[in-house]
Design a protein around this motif. Structure first.
Motif, short mmCIF file in Angstrom:
data_model
loop_
_atom_site.label_atom_id
_atom_site.label_comp_id
_atom_site.label_asym_id
_atom_site.label_seq_id
_atom_site.Cartn_x
_atom_site.Cartn_y
_atom_site.Cartn_z
N GLY A 199 0.79 -1.21 0.00
CA GLY A 199 0.00 0.00 0.00
C GLY A 199 0.83 1.27 0.00
N ASP A 200 2.19 1.13 0.15
CA ASP A 200 3.09 2.28 0.16
C ASP A 200 2.66 3.35 1.15
OD1 ASP A 200 3.49 1.96 -3.40
OD2 ASP A 200 4.79 1.22 -1.79
N LYS A 201 2.13 2.93 2.29
CA LYS A 201 1.72 3.88 3.33
C LYS A 201 2.78 3.89 4.42
CE LYS A 201 -3.19 3.12 2.37
NZ LYS A 201 -4.49 2.69 2.91
N LYS A 202 3.85 4.64 4.19
CA LYS A 202 4.97 4.64 5.12
C LYS A 202 4.57 5.19 6.49
CE LYS A 202 8.38 5.16 1.40
NZ LYS A 202 9.49 5.98 0.86
N LEU A 203 3.68 6.16 6.52
CA LEU A 203 3.27 6.76 7.79
C LEU A 203 2.55 5.73 8.67
CD1 LEU A 203 3.18 9.37 9.43
CD2 LEU A 203 0.98 9.89 8.36
N ALA A 204 1.77 4.86 8.06
CA ALA A 204 1.04 3.85 8.83
C ALA A 204 1.98 2.91 9.54
CB ALA A 204 0.10 3.07 7.91
N PHE A 205 3.11 2.57 8.91
CA PHE A 205 4.05 1.64 9.51
C PHE A 205 4.79 2.25 10.70
CE2 PHE A 205 4.04 0.21 4.95
CZ PHE A 205 3.22 -0.87 5.18
N ALA A 206 4.73 3.55 10.84
CA ALA A 206 5.33 4.20 12.01
C ALA A 206 4.29 4.49 13.08
CB ALA A 206 6.01 5.51 11.58
N ILE A 207 3.07 4.84 12.65
CA ILE A 207 2.04 5.23 13.62
C ILE A 207 1.48 4.03 14.36
CG2 ILE A 207 -0.30 6.17 13.83
CD1 ILE A 207 0.37 8.18 11.71
N PHE A 208 1.11 2.99 13.64
CA PHE A 208 0.43 1.86 14.28
C PHE A 208 1.30 1.13 15.31
CE2 PHE A 208 -2.36 1.90 10.35
CZ PHE A 208 -3.42 2.50 11.02
N PRO A 209 2.58 0.83 15.02
CA PRO A 209 3.41 0.25 16.07
C PRO A 209 3.56 1.17 17.28
CG PRO A 209 4.40 -0.17 13.94
CD PRO A 209 3.27 0.78 13.71
N ALA A 210 3.61 2.48 17.04
CA ALA A 210 3.71 3.43 18.16
C ALA A 210 2.44 3.39 19.02
CB ALA A 210 3.95 4.84 17.63
N ILE A 211 1.28 3.30 18.36
CA ILE A 211 0.03 3.19 19.10
C ILE A 211 0.01 1.92 19.94
CG2 ILE A 211 -2.47 2.89 18.86
CD1 ILE A 211 -2.36 4.67 16.39
N LEU A 212 0.47 0.82 19.35
CA LEU A 212 0.50 -0.44 20.09
C LEU A 212 1.44 -0.36 21.28
CD1 LEU A 212 0.57 -3.01 17.13
CD2 LEU A 212 -1.33 -2.53 18.68
N ALA A 213 2.56 0.35 21.13
CA ALA A 213 3.49 0.52 22.25
C ALA A 213 2.84 1.32 23.37
CB ALA A 213 4.77 1.21 21.77
N ILE A 214 2.11 2.37 23.02
CA ILE A 214 1.41 3.18 24.04
C ILE A 214 0.35 2.35 24.74
CG2 ILE A 214 -0.10 5.18 24.36
CD1 ILE A 214 1.40 6.52 22.04
N LEU A 215 -0.40 1.56 23.98
CA LEU A 215 -1.42 0.71 24.59
C LEU A 215 -0.80 -0.32 25.54
CD1 LEU A 215 -3.73 0.01 21.50
CD2 LEU A 215 -4.22 1.51 23.45
N THR A 216 0.33 -0.88 25.15
CA THR A 216 1.00 -1.86 26.01
C THR A 216 1.43 -1.22 27.32
OG1 THR A 216 1.81 -3.03 24.05
CG2 THR A 216 2.90 -3.50 26.14
N ILE A 217 1.96 -0.01 27.25
CA ILE A 217 2.36 0.70 28.47
C ILE A 217 1.15 0.99 29.35
CG2 ILE A 217 3.35 2.85 29.35
CD1 ILE A 217 5.16 2.89 26.88
#
Length: 359
Positions: free
Chosen positions: A150-168
């Motif tokens: 999908g060439d959505k580079k922003l998504a590959f940075a945002i979604f893992p960051a959201i998951l990290a925040i949720l884990t914390i």
């Protein structure tokens, strides 16, 4: 003797107060029955996780195979490095040990006490399982980003960051819940559930966390589907092969997303019931154990174990190791992981051609 009998009777009364069928909304299971079923599930998953963990760390231990010195060094690095696959297996193995101890305590005491509640609900499902499944989703995103789905580079940075925040957030709220239960002056787990504000907050945080996690997995699955369907050779593949490829790639993500959503829904319902009727609970009911505990643990674990069953062989998969060192001179690794789909298409075509035609 009389003092000991009085002390034992007080202990028995306390355990009985911890589980009162009259307070359960719907059909209930005794802690002993729940412990037996849960112990069977966790034991099964522990055996598989142990086997796969040894498999992922046994890449260079075979002495019967004749290998060059360079191949041994490559396999050694692949075995010793820490990757998302090995981290997931390690976390899942730890989660099954912790939950297994909690279920064993439930079987032995036939009670829902503070010890097994902290081990099972807070540490096991609240912290370790959430972290394990997040690692699995991050691994999927890493693979998808390498394929530029999908060439959505922003998504590959945002979604893992959201998951990290949720884990914390889940870890912090679960930690506060454990401390409050053990040192907050609550006599029973039922009293803690019905009276504690931190328990309601944790239910809300985990419900939101699992719900968002389900949505992110669904988005990742859609990216993978769009990437596969946009391959130039995809339109030339027979429909039977298409179905096989799509289902083998997307099915694990679908089942994981549905399981996370199921757990989120049960926790949201429990949170709402605590506000409406604090004295009643379905946290010991059949639906709670099946819909919130066993199914959302078993299904994603099996799906992730299947999805990441292969050893780490991709160049650059070990942090800090150059790609040129990990790249075997006798093997050609595609720059794009999804290029292998083209070979998969041809394999499916060959399989279809080898089948006897129906007349």
């Amino acid at each position: 003797m009389g003092g000991e009998e009085a002390e034992m009777s007080e202990s028995d009364m306390s355990e009985a107060a911890d589980f009162d069928i009259a307070t359960v909304d719907g059909p209930a299971l005794t802690p002993q029955i729940s412990g037996i079923v849960g112990l069977c599930i966790t034991s099964f998953l522990w055996v598989i996780a142990s086997w796969r963990l040894l498999y992922h760390y046994s890449g260079w231990c075979s002495k019967c195979c004749k290998r060059t010195k360079e191949d041994e060094e490559i396999n050694h690095l692949r075995t010793d490095g820490l990757t998302t696959k090995r981290l997931l297996h390690g976390l899942l193995w730890t989660a099954m040990v912790v939950e297994g101890v909690a279920y064993a305590d439930m079987v032995g005491t036939n009670s829902s006490n503070k010890l097994n509640y902290v081990l099972l609900d807070i540490i096991g499902r609240g912290i370790l399982e959430f972290s394990t499944f997040v690692i699995g989703t991050v691994h999927w995103f890493n693979i998808t980003s390498q394929a530029r789905a999908g060439d959505k580079k922003l998504a590959f940075a945002i979604f893992p960051a959201i998951l990290a925040i949720l884990t914390i957030a889940v870890t912090v709220s679960s930690t506060f819940e454990a401390v409050t239960l053990l040192h907050g002056g609550y006599d029973t787990v039922h009293g803690f559930r019905s009276q504690s504000d931190i328990h309601r907050i944790t239910l809300l945080v985990e419900s939101v966390g699992w719900g968002i996690h389900a949505g992110i997995v669904a988005i990742c699955g859609r990216m993978v589907y769009l990437r596969i369907s946009s391959l130039p050779t995809f339109s030339q593949v027979r429909s039977h092969a298409k179905r096989n490829i799509i289902t083998k790639m997307i099915i694990p993500m679908i089942f994981c997303a549905l399981s996370y959503l199921l757990r989120s829904g049960w926790m949201a319902a429990d949170f709402a019931s605590r506000l409406v009727s604090p004295e009643t609970t379905f946290e010991q009911g059949v639906g709670w154990w099946v819909g919130n505990c066993w199914v959302p643990t078993f299904i994603p674990s099996i799906m992730l174990l299947y999805s990441i069953r292969k050893r780490d062989r991709e160049p650059g998969s070990i942090d800090g190791v150059p790609e040129t060192l990990l790249q075997s001179p006798n093997a050609e690794m595609p720059a794009d992981p999804f290029q292998s789909f083209q070979q998969t298409f041809r394999d499916f075509e060959d399989e279809d051609a080898s089948l006897p035609s129906k007349k």
